[in-house]
Enzyme design. Sequence first.
Site, PDB file in Angstrom:
ATOM      1  N   VAL A  10       0.477  -5.002   6.106  1.00 28.32           N
ATOM      2  CA  VAL A  10      -0.451  -5.010   4.980  1.00 28.32           C
ATOM      3  C   VAL A  10      -1.093  -6.390   4.935  1.00 28.32           C
ATOM      4  CG1 VAL A  10       0.647  -3.206   3.590  1.00 28.32           C
ATOM      5  CG2 VAL A  10       1.403  -5.572   3.352  1.00 28.32           C
ATOM      6  N   SER A  11      -2.224  -6.486   4.289  1.00 29.88           N
ATOM      7  CA  SER A  11      -3.000  -7.728   4.326  1.00 29.88           C
ATOM      8  C   SER A  11      -2.550  -8.797   3.345  1.00 29.88           C
ATOM      9  CB  SER A  11      -4.476  -7.425   4.084  1.00 29.88           C
ATOM     10  OG  SER A  11      -4.955  -6.568   5.087  1.00 29.88           O
ATOM     11  N   THR A  12      -1.963  -8.394   2.234  1.00 32.66           N
ATOM     12  CA  THR A  12      -1.569  -9.380   1.224  1.00 32.66           C
ATOM     13  C   THR A  12      -0.133  -9.125   0.782  1.00 32.66           C
ATOM     14  OG1 THR A  12      -2.373  -8.046  -0.618  1.00 32.66           O
ATOM     15  CG2 THR A  12      -3.941  -9.601   0.359  1.00 32.66           C
ATOM     16  N   GLN A  15       0.720  -6.150  -1.602  1.00 32.88           N
ATOM     17  CA  GLN A  15       0.579  -4.768  -1.153  1.00 32.88           C
ATOM     18  C   GLN A  15       1.932  -4.253  -0.655  1.00 32.88           C
ATOM     19  OE1 GLN A  15      -2.591  -5.383   1.724  1.00 32.88           O
ATOM     20  NE2 GLN A  15      -4.054  -4.374   0.368  1.00 32.88           N
TER      21      GLN A  15
END
Length: 186
Positions: A10-12, A15
């Site tokens: 996931v990007s962050t 998340q």
Amino acid sequence: MGRMIGYARVSTPDQSLDLQIDDLKAAGCKKIFTDKISGARAERPGLDGCIKTLRGGDTLMVWRLDRLGRSMPHLVTVVTELRDKKIGFISLRDGVIDTTTASGELIFNIFAALAQFDRELIRERTRAGLKAARARGRSGGRKPVAREDPRVIAAKKMHADMDLSISEICKTLKISKATLYRYIKM
């Protein structure tokens, strides 16, 4: 058949990886590596660890293609390296992308050809742009630094004084050693 190893990203940090991990486990992955980091970042510790763990006969499984590659050329490079090591690749949510089957290999080769085509188009446009700029009298690169430039004068003076080491001069002027020596030669 080798092991099914999963990779989820996931990007962050806020998340959740739960959906990806649940689907990878349901598909048969016993071990899953994860990252909570932007896909644009080159350094991804989870992916690096995953790739180091894989052996010939294993299969790397991801939830979707965009979880693995930063771009189509990067994705093609990663999957090609896997194939060269006799490691399969499956993307669960992208239809028939399963390099352990003939049809999945075909689809992936089409992607690889499109990525190569895109790279060639970029090169072609770059060459055409440079040629057009030269025709207008422009050339690329930085403008040359003159002997009278204050940075050159300061570098020469600091070097001649011998009070500072080369590294200290470079740090003070925020230049590389190569630039310092080029200034001194002027």
